[in-house]
Enzyme design. Structure first.
Site, short mmCIF file in Angstrom:
data_model
loop_
_atom_site.label_atom_id
_atom_site.label_comp_id
_atom_site.label_asym_id
_atom_site.label_seq_id
_atom_site.Cartn_x
_atom_site.Cartn_y
_atom_site.Cartn_z
N CYS A 55 41.60 26.87 54.90
CA CYS A 55 40.69 27.80 53.97
C CYS A 55 40.69 26.66 52.57
O CYS A 55 39.53 26.91 51.89
CB CYS A 55 41.52 28.97 53.49
SG CYS A 55 41.51 30.12 54.68
N GLU A 108 39.60 34.32 52.84
CA GLU A 108 38.95 33.37 51.92
C GLU A 108 37.76 33.10 53.05
O GLU A 108 36.53 33.06 52.58
CB GLU A 108 39.54 32.11 51.98
CG GLU A 108 40.95 32.33 51.12
CD GLU A 108 42.12 32.39 51.82
OE1 GLU A 108 42.17 33.24 52.76
OE2 GLU A 108 43.12 31.69 51.61
N CYS A 138 45.50 28.36 52.95
CA CYS A 138 46.15 27.30 53.84
C CYS A 138 45.44 26.14 53.77
O CYS A 138 44.11 26.16 53.39
CB CYS A 138 46.15 28.05 55.38
SG CYS A 138 44.67 28.50 55.96
N HIS A 156 40.63 34.50 58.15
CA HIS A 156 41.31 34.67 57.00
C HIS A 156 40.46 35.28 55.85
O HIS A 156 39.31 35.11 55.87
CB HIS A 156 41.87 33.15 56.50
CG HIS A 156 43.05 32.64 57.35
ND1 HIS A 156 43.74 31.43 57.03
CD2 HIS A 156 43.48 33.12 58.60
CE1 HIS A 156 44.45 31.13 57.91
NE2 HIS A 156 44.59 32.00 58.86
ZN LIG Z 1 43.52 30.28 55.47
#
Ligand SMILES: [Zn+2]
Length: 156
Positions: A90, A59, A87, A57
């Protein structure tokens, strides 16, 4: 708008540009910028599909890059700008990295980990809490995601 608001928007625009890169490469358009003292330390964009990596992801990519550059995992004083609410993974990674502040654009009511579904980023039960600012460039970030999913449905 204060100078701080202007700066938040400036960094979020950089994150939106990174989200575009993710889209061009076939990934859900999410971008992230990690800044400290007004300087960009690291950037990331979602590359799950491109790298066959469920943890890639935006992040996480930015946190890893920043930690590698600092030569340490503690990202004290850092602000993470991301185009979509982090999410659970993260949000937990931001806490683990001791990020000071999180700024995100649009909410993720289906899986958000920073207020929408859960709030791991600012949970009094954890040993570190992150200040959160929501809604910076919200419309642009949401439009990017909506158009991506609309295009993808058309292709199916
Ligand atoms: Zn994430």
């Amino acid at each position: 708008m204060t100078d701080a608001d202007v700066r938040d928007e400036e960094f979020m625009r950089r994150a939106l540009a990174l989200a575009e890169v993710a889209r061009e490469r076939g990934d859900v358009p999410v971008g992230a910028v990690l800044a400290c003292d007004g300087q960009i330390e690291a950037v990331g964009f979602n590359q799950k599909e491109a790298n066959h990596d469920p943890t890639a992801h935006a992040e996480i990519v930015a946190l890893r890059q920043a930690a590698a550059r600092r030569g340490g995992w503690r990202l004290c004083g850092a602000t993470l700008y991301v185009t979509k609410e982090p999410c659970l993974m993260c949000a937990a990674a931001c806490v683990a990295a001791r990020i000071e502040r999180l700024v995100y654009a649009c909410d993720d009511p289906k899986g958000g980990g920073a207020g929408s579904v859960y709030n791991l980023a600012d949970d009094p039960r954890l040993n570190h809490r992150i200040r959160i600012t929501r809604g910076v460039c919200r419309e642009e970030a949401a439009a990017l995601l909506t158009s991506f999913f609309a295009e993808r449905r058309k292709e199916e």
